[in-house]
Design a protein around this motif. Structure first.
Motif, PDB file in Angstrom:
ATOM      1  N   GLU A 392     -39.974 -65.578   9.376  1.00 14.35           N
ATOM      2  CA  GLU A 392     -39.588 -66.582  10.001  1.00 14.35           C
ATOM      3  C   GLU A 392     -37.856 -65.805   9.983  1.00 14.35           C
ATOM      4  O   GLU A 392     -37.307 -65.461   8.908  1.00 14.35           O
ATOM      5  N   THR A 393     -37.412 -65.610  11.388  1.00 14.17           N
ATOM      6  CA  THR A 393     -36.044 -65.087  11.110  1.00 14.17           C
ATOM      7  C   THR A 393     -34.937 -66.051  10.698  1.00 14.17           C
ATOM      8  O   THR A 393     -35.140 -67.004  10.843  1.00 14.17           O
ATOM      9  N   MET A 394     -34.388 -65.414  10.003  1.00 20.99           N
ATOM     10  CA  MET A 394     -32.866 -65.784  10.068  1.00 20.99           C
ATOM     11  C   MET A 394     -32.303 -66.478  10.989  1.00 20.99           C
ATOM     12  O   MET A 394     -31.759 -67.831  10.398  1.00 20.99           O
ATOM     13  N   LEU A 397     -34.607 -69.581  11.591  1.00 22.16           N
ATOM     14  CA  LEU A 397     -34.133 -70.809   9.768  1.00 22.16           C
ATOM     15  C   LEU A 397     -33.024 -71.930  10.635  1.00 22.16           C
ATOM     16  O   LEU A 397     -32.614 -72.681  10.161  1.00 22.16           O
ATOM     17  N   PHE A 450     -26.440 -69.567   6.108  1.00 19.94           N
ATOM     18  CA  PHE A 450     -28.144 -69.127   6.269  1.00 19.94           C
ATOM     19  C   PHE A 450     -27.778 -69.765   3.986  1.00 19.94           C
ATOM     20  O   PHE A 450     -28.742 -70.117   4.318  1.00 19.94           O
ATOM     21  N   GLU A 455     -31.011 -72.051   2.141  1.00 19.73           N
ATOM     22  CA  GLU A 455     -31.404 -71.688   1.225  1.00 19.73           C
ATOM     23  C   GLU A 455     -32.061 -72.281   0.170  1.00 19.73           C
ATOM     24  O   GLU A 455     -33.193 -72.034  -0.732  1.00 19.73           O
ATOM     25  N   LEU A 458     -35.682 -73.615   0.868  1.00 25.23           N
ATOM     26  CA  LEU A 458     -36.667 -72.690   1.537  1.00 25.23           C
ATOM     27  C   LEU A 458     -36.943 -72.915  -0.328  1.00 25.23           C
ATOM     28  O   LEU A 458     -37.544 -71.898  -1.275  1.00 25.23           O
ATOM     29  N   THR A 462     -41.227 -67.948   1.578  1.00 29.00           N
ATOM     30  CA  THR A 462     -40.267 -68.057   3.473  1.00 29.00           C
ATOM     31  C   THR A 462     -40.010 -66.612   3.163  1.00 29.00           C
ATOM     32  O   THR A 462     -39.396 -65.749   2.145  1.00 29.00           O
ATOM     33  N   VAL A 464     -37.653 -64.587   4.618  1.00 26.69           N
ATOM     34  CA  VAL A 464     -36.886 -64.844   5.720  1.00 26.69           C
ATOM     35  C   VAL A 464     -36.576 -63.291   6.428  1.00 26.69           C
ATOM     36  O   VAL A 464     -36.073 -62.523   5.567  1.00 26.69           O
ATOM     37  N   TYR A 467     -31.947 -59.678   9.098  1.00 27.83           N
ATOM     38  CA  TYR A 467     -30.896 -59.666   8.547  1.00 27.83           C
ATOM     39  C   TYR A 467     -29.854 -59.422   9.604  1.00 27.83           C
ATOM     40  O   TYR A 467     -30.141 -57.672  10.203  1.00 27.83           O
TER      41      TYR A 467
END
Lengths: 720, 576
Positions: A392-394, A397, A450, A455, A458, A462, A464, A467
């Motif tokens: 999943e992208t930052m 998330l 994040f 963090e 998670l 996961t 991530v 960035y």
């Protein structure tokens, strides 16, 4: 769980000992829970051989109803034991026996014997020549009677009992055994296999040899190596006392070898790149500096292997990796040791997507190799490593956790910060807020949110993705989203395990980004210099001090100018992976010799004190469960020596009134709360070295009672 | 090989390119950056660089694509299609190959030839407009942009030209990463034999000959001298793999012990010093893992080994780099006799696996002299250090080597034979010099020099039958020490005494005498089983198996003097 199994296994011979003591103390009309303590320290208590030496200290002939005031590790005891045993060394040499042998041929390990002869019936003995075995290991328990002695020998694989009958041994070997062998000695023995009436597989010893005379007593399990600092400082003692400690290092070896196998089967070549460098690059961290005398120049210890491995790609290797030591000049914590091990790997022509597959392959492969399954317990949390893992992208998330959509925040940093602070006002602590205030760009802000909010959540594996470019100076810009990079980090249990990107190959862009990094660093450095020292005294972050220099690695930039193929690269922290797969709470449990605070007098005189330890509560009472493995019953009648001496030296003891309960204590699983190996830690540390609940202070003090080193971190364990 | 020499000259860029892409091998030689033409070369390169950047800026292409899906490696491609007949085209097969262009020949705007290299093999790319998916202008533009040195990806079909050159005929052709600098030109285009372990190397065939450049810019060395250099590093990987496999079959566990030590121990050498800020503590880079590995054996791990870097703060020469790699193993219940056998098994097995035989050719005296042959067939010669020295030099060394008398005798002997020994003239150092003078020279094939005196071996166990000596051996090959092993001293009392004796040597000025590590002595008091310990220098082993006389040849990025001082080439480095 596993640790506990080992525990009970090794405890069993001592359980027998204990039972002996129970029966023997009956003779004296007194049963004390302290006896277990004494027995553990027990050693060749032959008064004949040791009484002379014993006078070196101040031994008091004493009853067995007394309690050692301090563990046998206390300095004066140790010194006394040492001199007694040195005396034994001399006497042995006098008899023409070398107490430091040169060699021993062993035919089996203890475990092999347990396996091969598991079908041997109780009381059965094999006298065939082909069943003669020889073994070597450390004596961890010992009982001697008139014409019979039992020793428990432990080697790398496990334990086995030695059944020593006077008639079977040649000449005066039996006397030698009684007089000279102490717990802790390393012994070689050969003989035939026998299972005792009580079902204990034993070697019926026909000859033995003292291979190495030990001079210091092993820690008794009661006090054990409860002191964390000593456990790490004298790792070997920890390993002798807790065999499961070495299991972690064996698993570590297995993990490293599994990683090698995985990447080699994908065609990777292992190369070694330099530790000593003219400029430390590839990451942002304070480096160690050293000085080369003959070149007359400063050198830095590498903080990453990245920049040199990329040079190998430029040189034409398409898949390279290095498993190597990285050094960062940072503080110590449960997750940080100044030197640690990573694997960095680079694959030409691929991108970060393929590295995600590689990360899955490596971690699951290691889990299977070490644990045989893909679910694992880490400090009470169940982790499932079944593939595929979440990717999943930052941005998503953060949006999921906070409701803030960073892609809609616009370009205004100030406004964005306000939005974040308002949306998260209930979640953020003070230091988080100041962290957010300090963010110099939207990318930093996104990352900060994040780190603070996402963090820790998670827990399951996961990836991530994507960035911000501002915090990823070596990653290639995202092919679809401006401002982002093709980068991922793998999180398991809220911890970063791996970091990977599609590598930046554009030398012009790379130069710009590294220059920006240097500029930012210098700005921080200037700001830090202006700040009052108190302001940052208590900061525990990695980047607490910016007073080191960051320079451009011009050679690396030149290499890029020659053209590096499109590539993906990944760095994976091996220590953290080992922690995860061995359920170890601290990085110090997976590094054999972690860096510790200086303790100059650690081996000098001065005893260990536990402060604030509660006085021993009344012992838990439970009765001995006779599981019938007691070989001693039939010799009860002829007991003539009770082995409660500490090498013939009777400790100065203190009466402990009214504690005469039936002693059912096993191996220091005595009373209340004791300090135990962190391998069996129950709860996760809240912060480095800080525990949420009870916190005690362990101190090393010198003779004057002055504190030598403060140890903040240890685990306690309730006894069942 | 199809040769075409009508390079179209169009833009100014192309003119510069022309100097970099010579049609003729002798046109341009990038041999010695310190030569007369040095500045000229740099100017040309700078100009080339600037033009290339402009070229990139002007282009509308994605200069640095993110990925290229390679379907087949160059070597697999060659293996698969080498049996095609001349003139065959397999238009139904589609392959994607990537690599670096090591030469380019354009015959027209519609036809260009490239040699595409992966790390050591090459294949021809015949870019023909008629086979391409691009239109005429795009095709011309793309192939004008692609230069020698660029990394490209090619998707097309395999075939052989009429002259029998195995080629790829691209439908698509992408520059994946442009090379902004001129590559050194090939001195000759002859097909070079790919080097393999046990064989001689041929530095005279190198395109890039200058040592400084080769070591400082190893990627150029790998790229230009690709018939040998990549194989060197693959061989080192294979050496490490073999050792790991050998030890793991014997149930050894690989461990890692610290590289940052509070006391530098386990060897006699000057350490690097560094400082830990947070702890405000002085740390030393390890000079040997020995004391820690033995502590693990005390802790019950009976067979451990570590392959890792050691660091010694000493000057750089042909056989010394400040960081180097060793393998050390410790084996409980074994002695040095077992280890000699294991050494023979390990080395002969390794050489057999890598080279197919036991005999290795080696340029011991330099590449311009005749090579020697080193025979790794076991068993290896064993010589007794003191006995052999007395025999060869006709000496009668006093039995008590720790005595003043022995020291005097050896000082005298050294003087007599003209063997130089710098102060401090401790007995250990004098003996070392005499052994170097009389014995090491005889050790070309693997030879164990054994039973060193106690004064030279503070960590070795006293010999079980000869007083004053230890159970130690060193393995010498080509007159250099490769292995050092002993039955480990595990009597803590004796160990303390030996450290104390070393201290005496230290006080007399021998900086390399070992320091007392009290914590190690304490570990011994808990009991170290009888143990055999063994160490090997991986770099030196790699040198022997890769026909390298300079340790820098086997280190990816050897430590070099800062470039500012480059003017004087390193005296110790032999000229290749």
């Amino acid at each position: 769980m596993e640790a506990l199994k080992v525990w009970s296994l090794t405890a069993s011979p001592l359980r027998q000992l204990l039972r002996l003591s129970s029966s023997s103390t009956a003779i004296y009309g007194r049963r004390s829970h302290h006896s277990s303590l004494m027995l553990r320290c027990a050693s060749a208590a032959s008064s004949s051989s040791s009484s002379n030496a014993a006078t070196a200290e101040t031994p008091k002939p004493s009853g067995r109803n007394r309690r050692a005031a301090s563990s046998s590790n206390s300095t004066s005891d140790r010194e006394a034991i040492r001199s007694i045993r040195l005396k034994k060394v001399e006497e042995l040499r006098g008899q023409g026996v070398e107490p430091y042998a040169y060699k021993w041929e062993k035919s089996h390990s203890a475990n092999q014997l347990q396996e091969i002869y598991k079908h041997l019936a109780n009381g059965e003995e094999l006298n065939d020549e082909s069943d003669r075995v020889s073994i070597a290991g450390r004596v961890v328990a010992r009982r001697a009677f008139g014409k019979l002695a039992f020793l428990t020998l432990r080697d790398e694989s496990g334990t086995i009992q030695l059944y020593c009958e006077k008639e079977r041994l040649s000449d005066d070997q039996f006397e030698q055994l009684k007089a000279f062998i102490d717990i802790g000695d390393i012994l070689g023995a050969s003989g035939s296999m026998k299972r005792t009436e009580k079902g204990e597989l034993s070697i019926c010893v026909s000859s033995f040899s003292i291979l190495t005379k030990s001079l210091l007593p092993l820690p008794d399990k009661y006090h054990g190596l409860t002191d964390i600092d000593k456990r790490y400082r004298q790792r070997y003692v920890d390993m002798i006392a807790n065999p499961e400690v070495a299991d972690v290092f064996r698993k570590r070896a297995k993990i490293v070898s599994e990683i090698r196998k995985t990447v080699e089967s994908s065609g990777y070549l292992e190369v070694e790149t330099p530790v000593l460098q003219g400029a430390a690059g590839g990451a942002e961290a304070r480096p160690f500096v050293t000085y080369h005398n003959s070149l007359g120049r400063d050198l830095y210890l590498r903080i990453a292997t990245e920049l040199h491995l990329k040079r190998m790609l430029v040189g034409g290797f398409e898949k390279v990796y290095e498993i190597g030591r990285i050094f960062r000049n940072e503080g110590l914590s449960t997750r940080h040791n100044p030197e640690f091990t990573t694997i960095e790997m680079y694959e030409a022509f691929s991108d970060y997507q393929s590295m995600m597959d590689m990360a899955e392959l490596i971690v699951t492969g290691c889990a299977m190799a070490v644990n045989g399954k893909l679910t694992l317990d880490y400090q009470g949390t169940e982790i499932c490593l079944e593939r595929p893992w979440r990717r999943e992208t930052m941005h998503n998330l953060v949006k999921e956790a906070t409701g803030i959509d960073f892609s809609e925040l616009g370009e205004d940093l100030g406004k964005a910060k306000d939005t974040v602070l308002v949306a998260l006002q209930d979640v953020l602590e003070h230091k988080d807020k100041s962290g957010i205030g300090a963010c110099s760009s939207l990318g930093h802000l996104l990352n900060e949110v994040f780190e603070v909010v996402v963090e820790p959540k998670l827990v399951q594996p996961t990836f991530v993705l994507d960035y911000p470019i501002e915090i990823s100076p070596l990653a290639k810009p995202h092919r679809g989203n401006a401002g982002l990079t093709e980068r991922f980090e793998l999180f398991i249990c809220g911890r970063e395990m791996a970091n990977a990107f599609s590598e930046l190959t554009d030398p012009v862009d790379q130069r710009r980004r590294l220059e920006e990094q240097v500029r930012q660093h210098n700005a921080k450095r200037a700001a830090a210099a202006a700040e009052t020292p108190e302001g940052k005294a208590k900061k525990d972050d990695d980047d607490d001090d910016e007073s080191y220099e960051v320079t451009l690695d011009e050679d690396f930039l030149t290499a890029l100018e020659y053209g590096m193929p499109p590539a993906s690269g990944m760095g994976l922290g091996i220590d953290r992976l080992v922690m995860l797969l061995t359920n170890s709470a601290s990085i110090r449990d997976v590094i054999a010799f972690p860096v510790l605070k200086p303790s100059p007098h650690i081996y000098a005189s001065g005893s260990l004190k536990l402060e604030d330890t509660p006085p021993p509560p009344p012992p838990q009472v439970s009765s001995v469960v006779d599981d019938g493995d007691d070989d001693d019953q039939y010799v009860d009648a002829q007991v003539e020596e009770v082995v409660d001496h500490v090498d013939g030296l009777l400790n100065e003891v203190r009466e402990e009134e009214g504690k005469e309960e039936d002693c059912a204590l096993e191996e220091g699983q005595s009373n209340g709360e004791i300090l135990k190996s962190s391998l069996k830690k129950e709860t996760l540390d809240s912060e480095d070295g800080e525990r949420r609940e009870k916190k005690k202070k362990v101190q090393w003090v010198d003779l004057m009672g002055k504190e030598l080193a403060e140890i903040r971190e240890f685990e306690s364990r309730l006894v069942y | 090989m199809e040769e075409h020499s009508d390079l179209p000259s169009r833009s100014m860029d192309m003119e510069v390119a022309a100097t970099a892409l010579p049609l003729n091998d002798e046109e341009y030689v990038y041999e010695d950056a310190r030569s007369e033409e040095c500045s000229e070369v740099e100017d040309a390169d700078q100009k080339y660089y600037e033009n290339r950047l402009k070229d990139i800026d002007n282009g509308d292409q994605d200069t640095y694509p993110h990925k290229f899906a390679v379907s087949i490696s160059v070597s697999e491609f060659i293996a698969k299609y080498k049996s095609l007949f001349n003139g065959d085209h397999v238009e139904d097969d589609q392959v994607s190959v990537a690599g670096r262009i090591m030469s380019k020949r354009s015959s027209s705007s519609k036809l260009s030839f490239y040699d595409l290299n992966d790390s050591c093999l090459k294949v021809q790319v015949m870019a023909d407009l008629r086979k391409s998916e691009l239109d005429k202008d795009e095709f011309a533009k793309l192939h004008a942009y692609a230069k020698r040195g660029d990394i490209v990806g090619v998707t097309g079909f395999p075939g052989k030209t009429k002259r029998g050159e195995l080629s790829i005929f691209p439908r698509w052709f992408t520059v994946l990463s442009p090379c902004l600098h001129m590559l050194p030109s090939p001195a000759n285009n002859k097909k070079q034999e790919i080097w393999s372990p046990g064989h001689l190397r041929h530095p005279q065939t190198y395109v890039l000959k200058d040592q400084e450049t080769r070591f400082r810019q190893r990627y150029l060395d790998l790229m230009m001298n690709n018939h040998e250099i990549p194989q060197i590093f693959k061989t080192i990987d294979n050496i490490n793999k073999y050792i790991r496999r050998f030890l793991s079959l014997l149930d050894f566990v690989e461990v890692s012990t610290p590289m940052l030590h509070t006391i530098p121990g386990g060897a006699a050498a000057r350490p690097f010093v560094t400082h830990h800020n947070d702890l405000d503590m002085k740390l030393y880079m390890r000079i040997s893992p020995e004391l820690y590995l033995k502590q693990l054996v005390v802790g019950g791990m009976d067979r451990v080994y570590e392959i890792g870097k050691q660091f010694r703060n000493e000057s750089i020469d042909m056989t010394h780099n400040p960081e180097f790699t060793t393998c050390e193993f410790y084996m409980a219940y074994a002695d040095y006799n077992d280890l000699m056998k294991m050494t023979e098994d390990l080395l002969s097995g390794l050489v057999k696996e890598l080279t197919g035989g036991y005999r290795v050719k080696y340029h011991a005296k330099g590449y311009d002299k005749d090579p020697i042959v080193i025979d790794f067939t076991p068993p290896y010669r064993r010589i007794d250090m003191i006995g052999e020295l007395e025999k060869v030099a006709n000496l009668s060394i006093p039995k008590d080597l720790a005595s003043e008398e022995a020291n005097k005798y050896l000082v005298d002997a050294c003087r007599r034979f003209g063997v130089k020994c710098a102060a401090p003239m401790t007995t250990a150092r004098l003996l070392d010099k005499l052994v170097g003078h009389f014995l090491e020279g005889t050790c070309v094939n693997p030879t164990f020099i054994m039973n060193h005196p106690e004064i030279m071996s503070p960590l070795a166990k006293s010999h079980r039958s000869i007083k004053g000596l230890t159970e130690r051996f060193e393995l010498f090959i080509n007159q250099h020490e490769l292995c050092n092993a002993y039955t480990e001293l595990n009597d803590s009392v004796v160990q303390r005494q030996r450290f104390a004796d070393q201290l005496k040597d230290r006080q007399s000025g021998d900086e390399e005498a070992m320091a007392l590590d009290e914590s190690f002595c304490t570990a011994l008091e808990y009991g170290l089983p009888p143990t055999g310990g063994w160490g090997i220098g991986i770099d030196r082993l790699a040198m022997l198996l890769t026909d390298s006389q300079n340790i820098k040849e086997v280190i990816t990025f050897p430590l070099m003097k800062p470039q500012a001082q480059d003017a004087a080439p390193e005296a110790e480095d032999g000229k290749v």
